[in-house]
Write an enzyme that holds these catalytic residues in place. Structure first.
Site, PDB file in Angstrom:
ATOM      1  N   GLY A  80      25.199-115.077  -0.562  1.00  0.00           N
ATOM      2  CA  GLY A  80      24.558-114.719   0.700  1.00  0.00           C
ATOM      3  C   GLY A  80      24.364-113.237   0.944  1.00  0.00           C
ATOM      4  CG  ASP A 139      31.600-119.509  10.499  1.00  0.00           C
ATOM      5  OD1 ASP A 139      31.781-119.491  11.715  1.00  0.00           O
ATOM      6  OD2 ASP A 139      31.187-120.530   9.913  1.00  0.00           O
ATOM      7  N   GLY A 141      36.441-116.586   9.164  1.00  0.00           N
ATOM      8  CA  GLY A 141      37.163-115.401   8.696  1.00  0.00           C
ATOM      9  C   GLY A 141      38.019-115.679   7.475  1.00  0.00           C
ATOM     10  CG  ASP A 195      22.647-121.399   1.459  1.00  0.00           C
ATOM     11  OD1 ASP A 195      23.610-120.805   1.987  1.00  0.00           O
ATOM     12  OD2 ASP A 195      22.777-122.451   0.813  1.00  0.00           O
TER      13      ASP A 195
END
Ligand code: IMP
Length: 363
Positions: A80, A139, A141, A195
């Site tokens: 990502g 998010d 973590g 994604d």
């Protein structure tokens, strides 16, 4: 990573034999131009922090320009972060080496419980080196927490984290983010490397992914927090998306259908520091801070009736005009401009606004 059922459905990893669900609509959350602007700001800060080898956590070279043989090691988390990393590193002037690692996450009952495994390890040795971990999104973590611990365990001289997106509301373990691009709502996003079932990574912007049949998510601005109301009927507004008031004042006050903002300078709300990049960067940030303050009261720039602009050097005025015009669009509120001898925090520009509240948006 293995995710909970809802998260897996949203991430498109629910059923590998089926095509991921088509989104009914993509709501652009962060346009490409905004990404580019923020990436440039982050690069400026990183450059400033690491340019001197004695800066960014090092010390071995005692504050001299970082030598080519001791580059900063940028570690991207696959897959990502690759778009963000590529754009960010192209803007750095400090010597930098690049490496990647990839993780897989596992947890009991399909939930993300923080068991993160390294699927692809680093190629470079990092002992004694300054390492900058570059991640697309934090998010829960768990992922970055595990990686940061690993990098420190391997004897890096310093380890810092640069994350493009921060879903603060989803956090389960504490993670200090040294360079943060944007705080976002707890929504599933795609694009610019992120994604859904391996799709949408190449979108040039960040969009909110939406499953078919689901209602469109709420607009980009977080719902305005309930403002405090005083005995006099005034409401005091606050948003975390703009720098906190650091004295006995509020970011904005509304009364009798009008909103009065405090002056905003180019402070980054994530760090509390002035953004790097001089007058233009500061003016953009000050305007963005004002946009967030207005949004917290349910307003936008089109509701502004009066602006006051303070500049340290009137020679900057044409540049201010261009950015200000961009923010206001066709709208032309009244305005005063003052040259100030000095502004708080050494800022080059400060702006405050008066706006009319929309019906039902507060006092
Ligand atoms: P954490 O361990 O929960 O912080 O997860 C971080 C990883 O989850 C990121 O590197 C992404 O791969 C993935 N992720 C979390 N949220 C999103 C999202 O909204 N869109 C796409 N991937 C996400």
């Amino acid at each position: 990573m293995q995710l909970g059922r809802e998260a897996a459905r949203r991430s498109g990893k629910e059923d590998r034999h089926r095509e991921p669900m088509e989104p009914a609509a993509m709501r652009v959350l962060i346009p490409a131009a905004e990404l580019a602007r923020r990436v440039a700001e982050l690069a400026g800060r990183i450059d400033a922090d690491y340019r001197l080898a004695g800066g960014g956590g090092g010390g071995r070279h005692g504050g001299r320009p970082r030598p080519q043989e001791d580059p900063l090691i940028a570690v991207g988390v696959l897959k990502g972060s690759v778009f963000f990393l590529a754009d960010l590193l192209r803007r750095l002037r400090v010597p930098v080496a690049v490496d990647f690692l990839q993780t897989a996450s596992y947890g009991a009952g399909g939930e993300h419980r923080g068991e993160v495994r390294i699927r692809k390890d680093l190629d470079l040795a990092i002992r004694g080196r300054d390492v900058l971990l570059i991640e697309d999104i934090v998010d829960t973590g768990f992922t970055v927490r595990t990686i940061l611990d690993l990098l420190r365990h391997r004897g890096a001289r310093s380890v810092r984290l640069c994350a493009l997106l921060d879903k603060t509301a989803a956090r389960q373990v504490e993670v200090p983010i040294d360079y943060r691009g944007f705080a976002i709502e707890n929504v599933f996003v795609v694009g610019y490397g992120l994604d859904h079932g391996e799709r949408y990574r190449n979108l040039p912007y960040i969009a909110v992914w939406q499953a078919e049949g689901e209602p469109l998510a709420t607009p980009a601005a977080p719902p305005p927090p309930t403002p405090e109301r005083s005995m006099s009927g005034m409401q005091f507004h606050h948003t975390d998306q703009a720098p906190a008031a650091i004295g006995p004042y509020s970011q904005a006050v509304s009364v009798d259908g009008w909103l009065y903002t405090s002056g905003q300078v180019g402070l980054d709300p994530a760090t509390g520091e002035l953004v790097a990049g001089g007058f233009e960067a500061q003016a953009r940030r000050a305007l963005e801070n004002l946009r967030q303050v207005l949004a917290s009261a349910g307003c936008g720039f089109s509701d502004v009736v009066k602006a006051t602009v303070y500049v340290v050097d009137l020679a900057d005025f044409p540049r201010l005009n261009a950015l200000y015009g961009e923010a206001m669009g066709e709208h032309r509120p009244a305005r005063s401009t003052v040259q100030a001898a000095a502004l708080p925090r050494g800022a080059l520009v400060e702006i405050d606004l008066v706006a009319r509240l929309r019906p039902g948006a507060g006092s």
